[in-house]
Design a protein around this motif. Structure first.
Motif, PDB file in Angstrom:
ATOM      1  N   LEU A  16       0.872  -1.193  -0.062  1.00  0.00           N
ATOM      2  CA  LEU A  16       0.046   0.072  -0.019  1.00  0.00           C
ATOM      3  C   LEU A  16       0.857   1.232  -0.013  1.00  0.00           C
ATOM      4  O   LEU A  16       1.926   1.058   0.446  1.00  0.00           O
ATOM      5  N   ILE A  17       0.300   2.251  -0.585  1.00  0.00           N
ATOM      6  CA  ILE A  17       0.999   3.717  -0.516  1.00  0.00           C
ATOM      7  C   ILE A  17       0.243   4.468   0.638  1.00  0.00           C
ATOM      8  O   ILE A  17      -1.077   4.400   0.313  1.00  0.00           O
ATOM      9  N   THR A  18       0.816   4.874   1.564  1.00  0.00           N
ATOM     10  CA  THR A  18       0.235   5.979   2.442  1.00  0.00           C
ATOM     11  C   THR A  18       1.085   7.273   2.191  1.00  0.00           C
ATOM     12  O   THR A  18       2.069   7.499   1.613  1.00  0.00           O
ATOM     13  N   LEU A  19       0.528   8.284   2.546  1.00  0.00           N
ATOM     14  CA  LEU A  19       0.952   9.852   2.304  1.00  0.00           C
ATOM     15  C   LEU A  19       1.030  10.507   3.946  1.00  0.00           C
ATOM     16  O   LEU A  19       0.184  10.504   4.567  1.00  0.00           O
ATOM     17  N   ALA A  20       2.446  10.648   4.289  1.00  0.00           N
ATOM     18  CA  ALA A  20       2.627  11.398   5.699  1.00  0.00           C
ATOM     19  C   ALA A  20       2.291  12.898   5.338  1.00  0.00           C
ATOM     20  O   ALA A  20       2.293  13.134   4.336  1.00  0.00           O
ATOM     21  N   PRO A  21       1.899  13.543   6.543  1.00  0.00           N
ATOM     22  CA  PRO A  21       2.054  15.022   6.273  1.00  0.00           C
ATOM     23  C   PRO A  21       3.103  15.558   5.832  1.00  0.00           C
ATOM     24  O   PRO A  21       4.206  15.095   6.135  1.00  0.00           O
ATOM     25  N   GLY A  22       3.162  16.696   5.009  1.00  0.00           N
ATOM     26  CA  GLY A  22       4.220  17.234   4.409  1.00  0.00           C
ATOM     27  C   GLY A  22       4.596  16.585   3.243  1.00  0.00           C
ATOM     28  O   GLY A  22       3.878  16.028   2.464  1.00  0.00           O
ATOM     29  N   GLU A  23       5.964  16.928   2.650  1.00  0.00           N
ATOM     30  CA  GLU A  23       6.331  16.133   1.519  1.00  0.00           C
ATOM     31  C   GLU A  23       6.633  14.692   1.699  1.00  0.00           C
ATOM     32  O   GLU A  23       7.054  14.174   2.665  1.00  0.00           O
ATOM     33  N   ASN A  24       6.302  14.127   0.711  1.00  0.00           N
ATOM     34  CA  ASN A  24       6.574  12.728   0.242  1.00  0.00           C
ATOM     35  C   ASN A  24       7.279  12.509  -0.932  1.00  0.00           C
ATOM     36  O   ASN A  24       6.869  12.729  -1.965  1.00  0.00           O
ATOM     37  N   ARG A  25       8.568  11.858  -0.759  1.00  0.00           N
ATOM     38  CA  ARG A  25       9.432  11.746  -1.709  1.00  0.00           C
ATOM     39  C   ARG A  25       8.983  10.259  -2.438  1.00  0.00           C
ATOM     40  O   ARG A  25       9.397   9.431  -1.718  1.00  0.00           O
ATOM     41  N   PHE A  26       8.827  10.444  -3.725  1.00  0.00           N
ATOM     42  CA  PHE A  26       8.627   9.030  -4.639  1.00  0.00           C
ATOM     43  C   PHE A  26       9.532   8.854  -5.533  1.00  0.00           C
ATOM     44  O   PHE A  26      10.289   9.648  -6.085  1.00  0.00           O
ATOM     45  N   GLU A  27       9.619   7.502  -5.593  1.00  0.00           N
ATOM     46  CA  GLU A  27      10.623   7.102  -6.844  1.00  0.00           C
ATOM     47  C   GLU A  27       9.855   6.040  -7.818  1.00  0.00           C
ATOM     48  O   GLU A  27       9.072   5.250  -6.956  1.00  0.00           O
ATOM     49  N   VAL A  28       9.803   6.175  -9.110  1.00  0.00           N
ATOM     50  CA  VAL A  28       8.880   5.038  -9.755  1.00  0.00           C
ATOM     51  C   VAL A  28      10.213   4.171 -10.383  1.00  0.00           C
ATOM     52  O   VAL A  28      10.956   4.632 -10.990  1.00  0.00           O
ATOM     53  N   ILE A  29       9.814   2.713 -10.400  1.00  0.00           N
ATOM     54  CA  ILE A  29      10.485   1.993 -11.177  1.00  0.00           C
ATOM     55  C   ILE A  29       9.683   1.448 -12.301  1.00  0.00           C
ATOM     56  O   ILE A  29       8.597   0.921 -11.942  1.00  0.00           O
ATOM     57  N   GLY A  30      10.381   1.318 -13.565  1.00  0.00           N
ATOM     58  CA  GLY A  30       9.653   0.930 -14.722  1.00  0.00           C
ATOM     59  C   GLY A  30      10.132   1.715 -15.978  1.00  0.00           C
ATOM     60  O   GLY A  30      10.692   2.918 -15.998  1.00  0.00           O
ATOM     61  N   GLU A  31       9.673   1.400 -17.127  1.00  0.00           N
ATOM     62  CA  GLU A  31       9.864   2.123 -18.209  1.00  0.00           C
ATOM     63  C   GLU A  31       8.740   2.612 -18.862  1.00  0.00           C
ATOM     64  O   GLU A  31       7.745   1.964 -18.506  1.00  0.00           O
ATOM     65  N   ASN A  32       8.822   3.561 -19.748  1.00  0.00           N
ATOM     66  CA  ASN A  32       7.805   4.197 -20.531  1.00  0.00           C
ATOM     67  C   ASN A  32       6.664   4.702 -19.721  1.00  0.00           C
ATOM     68  O   ASN A  32       5.788   4.705 -19.938  1.00  0.00           O
ATOM     69  N   LEU A  33       6.981   5.325 -18.401  1.00  0.00           N
ATOM     70  CA  LEU A  33       6.146   6.077 -17.667  1.00  0.00           C
ATOM     71  C   LEU A  33       5.576   7.468 -18.517  1.00  0.00           C
ATOM     72  O   LEU A  33       6.193   8.205 -19.203  1.00  0.00           O
TER      73      LEU A  33
END
Length: 186
Positions: A157-174
């Motif tokens: 699951l993906i949760t979101l903390a208060p404030g900034e949430n830094r994401f990384e995407v793994i995969g090609e052709n986004l």
């Protein structure tokens, strides 16, 4: 009894999910009279009246202009890069097991993909190949082109903390990743 949302005029950017605490019976009469109704809240948090898809407009009381949001705050929640920041401008964690959270992922073609929230440590993986298709994380469900496909995930699951949430995407052709949620307030 039915649940519904109420909004207080001194905080028009927040709404509370409530039920009537006790029944009430109003007698019809010719005069306007005041009466009281007691409510109980069903959630520990209030939520923003708008979602991250709602536009900022000065003359609409959707956002708390003197709070975490000002006119210069970027409310863009659609990304097309492999690393980005999602700002949760509320003061409570967004948990898809209990709160509205939709993440729409579009890829031109990928053998699989991953979405990692480096702030919370959440790691979501989708193992099936996709070509010009849409995968939506809708709460705890994973939908591929509108059909449930949870079994093809790591059950993360993906949760979101208060404030900034830094994401990384793994995969090609986004193509894009789009977040839609309401801010929560304690």
């Amino acid at each position: 009894e039915e649940a519904y949302y109420i909004i207080f005029k001194n905080e028009p950017h927040k709404r509370w999910l409530v039920k009537v605490a006790n029944g009430y019976n109003l007698q019809p009469n010719q005069r306007l009279e005041s009466f009281s109704v007691e409510f109980i809240t069903l959630n520990a948090y209030a939520e923003s009246t708008g979602t991250t898809k709602t536009l900022k407009e000065w003359d609409v009381a959707t956002w708390a202009w003197n709070g975490a949001i000002d006119w210069d705050t970027d409310l863009n929640y659609t990304f097309n890069t492999y690393s980005f920041v999602v700002n949760n401008l509320g003061n409570a964690t967004i948990d898809p097991r209990q709160n509205f959270l939709q993440i729409t992922c579009t890829f031109g073609g990928a053998n699989s993909f991953g979405l990692i929230n480096r702030t919370t440590g959440d790691d979501y993986r989708y193992y099936r190949g996709i070509i010009d298709e849409i995968v939506v994380l809708d709460g705890i469900r994973t939908l591929r082109n509108g059909v449930s496909d949870f079994r093809e995930t790591n059950r993360g699951l993906i949760t979101l903390a208060p404030g900034e949430n830094r994401f990384e995407v793994i995969g090609e052709n986004l193509v894009s990743i789009d977040f839609n949620f309401r801010f929560l307030y304690k």
